[in-house]
Design a protein around this motif. Structure first.
Motif, short mmCIF file in Angstrom:
data_model
loop_
_atom_site.label_atom_id
_atom_site.label_comp_id
_atom_site.label_asym_id
_atom_site.label_seq_id
_atom_site.Cartn_x
_atom_site.Cartn_y
_atom_site.Cartn_z
N GLU A 64 28.42 24.04 11.81
CA GLU A 64 27.16 23.32 11.59
C GLU A 64 26.69 22.60 12.85
N TRP A 65 27.63 21.95 13.54
CA TRP A 65 27.24 21.22 14.76
C TRP A 65 26.81 22.20 15.86
N THR A 66 27.50 23.35 15.92
CA THR A 66 27.12 24.33 16.95
C THR A 66 25.72 24.87 16.64
N ARG A 67 25.48 25.19 15.36
CA ARG A 67 24.15 25.69 14.96
C ARG A 67 23.07 24.68 15.36
N LEU A 68 23.38 23.39 15.09
CA LEU A 68 22.42 22.33 15.41
C LEU A 68 22.19 22.26 16.92
N ALA A 69 23.29 22.33 17.68
CA ALA A 69 23.17 22.21 19.15
C ALA A 69 22.32 23.34 19.71
N ILE A 70 22.56 24.58 19.20
CA ILE A 70 21.80 25.74 19.70
C ILE A 70 20.31 25.54 19.42
N ASN A 71 19.98 25.23 18.17
CA ASN A 71 18.57 25.14 17.78
C ASN A 71 17.86 23.99 18.47
N VAL A 72 18.49 22.82 18.45
CA VAL A 72 17.82 21.65 19.01
C VAL A 72 17.65 21.79 20.53
N SER A 73 18.66 22.39 21.20
CA SER A 73 18.53 22.47 22.66
C SER A 73 17.48 23.51 23.04
N LEU A 74 17.46 24.66 22.36
CA LEU A 74 16.47 25.68 22.74
C LEU A 74 15.05 25.28 22.34
N LEU A 75 14.92 24.61 21.16
CA LEU A 75 13.57 24.16 20.76
C LEU A 75 13.07 23.08 21.73
N SER A 76 13.98 22.15 22.10
CA SER A 76 13.59 21.11 23.07
C SER A 76 13.22 21.74 24.40
N ALA A 77 14.00 22.79 24.79
CA ALA A 77 13.71 23.47 26.06
C ALA A 77 12.30 24.07 26.02
N ILE A 78 11.93 24.70 24.87
CA ILE A 78 10.58 25.27 24.74
C ILE A 78 9.55 24.14 24.86
N GLY A 79 9.84 23.03 24.12
CA GLY A 79 8.90 21.89 24.13
C GLY A 79 8.70 21.34 25.54
N VAL A 80 9.86 21.11 26.24
CA VAL A 80 9.77 20.55 27.60
C VAL A 80 9.10 21.55 28.54
N GLY A 81 9.45 22.86 28.34
CA GLY A 81 8.97 23.88 29.27
C GLY A 81 7.49 24.18 29.11
N VAL A 82 7.02 24.34 27.84
CA VAL A 82 5.65 24.82 27.69
C VAL A 82 4.77 23.87 26.88
N GLY A 83 5.28 22.74 26.49
CA GLY A 83 4.45 21.76 25.77
C GLY A 83 4.82 21.69 24.29
N TRP A 84 4.60 20.47 23.75
CA TRP A 84 5.00 20.19 22.37
C TRP A 84 3.81 20.49 21.44
N THR A 85 3.79 21.67 20.86
CA THR A 85 2.69 22.02 19.96
C THR A 85 3.06 21.64 18.53
N LEU A 86 2.03 21.58 17.66
CA LEU A 86 2.28 21.21 16.26
C LEU A 86 3.21 22.21 15.58
N LEU A 87 3.02 23.50 15.96
CA LEU A 87 3.88 24.52 15.34
C LEU A 87 5.34 24.31 15.71
N LEU A 88 5.57 23.89 16.96
CA LEU A 88 6.96 23.62 17.38
C LEU A 88 7.53 22.44 16.58
N TRP A 89 6.69 21.41 16.43
CA TRP A 89 7.14 20.23 15.67
C TRP A 89 7.43 20.59 14.21
N SER A 90 6.64 21.54 13.66
CA SER A 90 6.83 21.85 12.23
C SER A 90 8.23 22.42 11.97
N TYR A 91 8.89 22.86 13.08
CA TYR A 91 10.25 23.36 12.93
C TYR A 91 11.21 22.24 12.48
N VAL A 92 10.88 21.00 12.85
CA VAL A 92 11.82 19.90 12.56
C VAL A 92 11.94 19.64 11.05
N PRO A 93 10.80 19.37 10.31
CA PRO A 93 10.97 19.20 8.86
C PRO A 93 11.54 20.44 8.19
#
Ligand code: ADP
Length: 442
Positions: free
Chosen positions: A78-107
């Motif tokens: 579970e922690w590995t799954r979380l680390a993979i998803n949160v780090s790659l989603l954050s990388a997308i956000g930092v790299g190309v901008g925080w769009t609403l669709l990216l944020w919708s992944y969190v809920p």
């Protein structure tokens, strides 16, 4: 209810819940990843980067849940799954901008973070904390992480509450099923008891009928053989063949008649109870009397008598002596020379007395214990036992408001315990209901 179906898990296992959600998680994740990627149509380099990051993320998730799941403990998964998803989603956000669709992944992610008491709550916090920190540090408008964190927290809490309610109804169903299983068990026992009682009351009626039929002819057979024996004894001179009758045949015949009469009287007593009146008697004196009568069968063993000076008891003393003699004779027959039989009386509170007949004999198997009080049940060779002794004993003791308990195990001896009220209650005797039997070492 089968034994295996009763082993339903008492608590929802988060890993099991996740397994059930897995297909939905994958579809939702693919859909959102496609939407996040497609919003960059036209900006091909950015889109390629986002596509690569998402594809890598999905690949790692698939590898994790299909391959590594076999080796990793659930919490590491579970922690590995979380680390993979949160780090790659954050990388997308930092790299190309925080769009609403990216944020919708969190809920969306919060729907499968289940188990407030486990690590679910901690993982939810970590997920939001990392995303929010990455967003704020990379200059994202703070209202976006705030809005989606509130939404994510609500999603998590609602999932949690829903799971809790499901858990409650599951527990309710399990407890109802257990109650049902218990009720079915009780019903089966009652049914078996009713069946046994029916069987024994029919047996009792049959025994009474047979005993009655045998009793009358036996009365004149007894009297005639006695008369013949006496007449022949009084003859001064007898021819040789008749002498043998007087010396051997007739005494043996009279012994046989006595035995038949005893069986008939046992049968009648078992079926209808005994007409002996209730009177006050000294229990310890009756114990001594029973020992005297049974002495002939106990010559090969050591007899110990421990009288508890229990005083007077109101009931049917002759019947009690009959029970004790039967149990002492059984004990004697179950023991090899050198065995010990111990007869003792005890006070049982103010209102009762207890008599124990303990022997160091062969003991009984659970199978013998199950049938112990059934009429005609005997393990003795033909001619040695009628199988009526304990059935009659049971009928007598319960008829006086008492009960019999037995402890026995093969090779470890036997202990019969009679519990009697100090003043016997007049209970309907004759109906056999089985005794308290324990298959333990005596
Ligand atoms: P019977 O003595 O005629 O066989 P009972 O009803 O008195 O009939 O006893 C039934 C059976 O219970 C006996 O055949 C015997 O197998 C068993 N039994 C009773 N008492 C004892 C004992 N003290 N030790 C071992 N077995 C016993």
């Amino acid at each position: 209810m089968s034994a295996s179906s009763a082993k339903t898990p008492q608590v929802l296992d988060p890993e099991q819940v996740l397994q059930g959600l897995h297909p939905l998680m994958m579809k939702g994740s693919l859909l959102l990843s496609a939407a996040i990627t497609l919003q960059y149509v036209g900006q091909w380099r950015v889109m390629a980067w986002v596509f690569a990051a998402n594809a890598f993320r999905i690949l790692l998730n698939v590898l994790l849940s299909r391959v590594f799941v076999r080796w990793l403990p659930p919490w590491v998964m579970e922690w590995t799954r979380l680390a993979i998803n949160v780090s790659l989603l954050s990388a997308i956000g930092v790299g190309v901008g925080w769009t609403l669709l990216l944020w919708s992944y969190v809920p969306f992610s919060m729907f499968w973070l289940y188990g407030m008491n486990g690590s679910g709550g901690a993982r939810a916090l970590a997920y939001m904390g990392v995303m929010d920190a990455a967003a704020l540090l990379s200059g994202c408008d703070p209202r976006e992480p705030l809005a989606f964190s509130v939404l994510a927290a609500l999603s998590f809490l609602m999932t949690e509450k829903r799971a809790e309610l499901l858990q409650q109804s599951l527990e309710h169903i399990i407890s109802q099923r257990e109650q049902l299983a218990r009720a079915r068990g009780e019903l089966r026992v009652l049914h078996e008891r009713a069946f046994e009682q029916e069987k024994f009351s029919s047996l009792g009626m049959m025994a009474a009928g047979v005993a009655h039929e045998i009793n009358n002819p036996m009365a004149f057979v007894t009297s005639n053989v006695n008369l013949l024996f006496k007449d022949l004894q009084q003859q001064p001179v007898l021819p040789e063949p008749l002498k043998e009758y007087v010396d051997e045949v007739l005494p043996a015949t009279l012994d046989g008649i006595k035995r038949v009469n005893a069986i008939v009287s046992d049968l009648r007593r078992f079926a209808r109870g005994d007409p002996e009146v209730y009177s006050e008697y000294d229990l310890d004196a009756e114990l001594k009397a029973a020992l005297r009568i049974a002495q002939g069968q106990l010559g090969h063993v050591r007899v110990e008598l421990e009288l508890g000076e229990v005083g007077g008891v109101v009931g049917r003393s002759q019947q009690l002596v009959q029970v004790l003699v039967n149990m002492l004779v059984n004990a004697g027959q179950a023991m090899a020379p050198g065995g010990v039989v111990r007869l003792s009386s005890h006070r049982e509170g103010d209102a009762g007395v207890r008599v124990e007949i303990r022997d160091t004999g062969t003991g009984m198997t659970p199978e013998v214990l199950r049938h112990l009080f059934e009429p005609f049940f005997t393990t003795k060779p033909p001619g040695m036992g009628t199988g009526l002794g304990l059935a009659v004993a049971h009928s007598i003791i319960t008829g006086q408001g008492g009960r019999i308990e037995v402890e026995s195990a093969p090779g470890q001896g036997t202990c019969f315990t009679l519990y009697l009220p100090r003043v016997a209650r007049r209970c309907a005797s004759g109906a056999h209901t089985g005794g308290g039997v324990t298959s333990a070492a005596a």
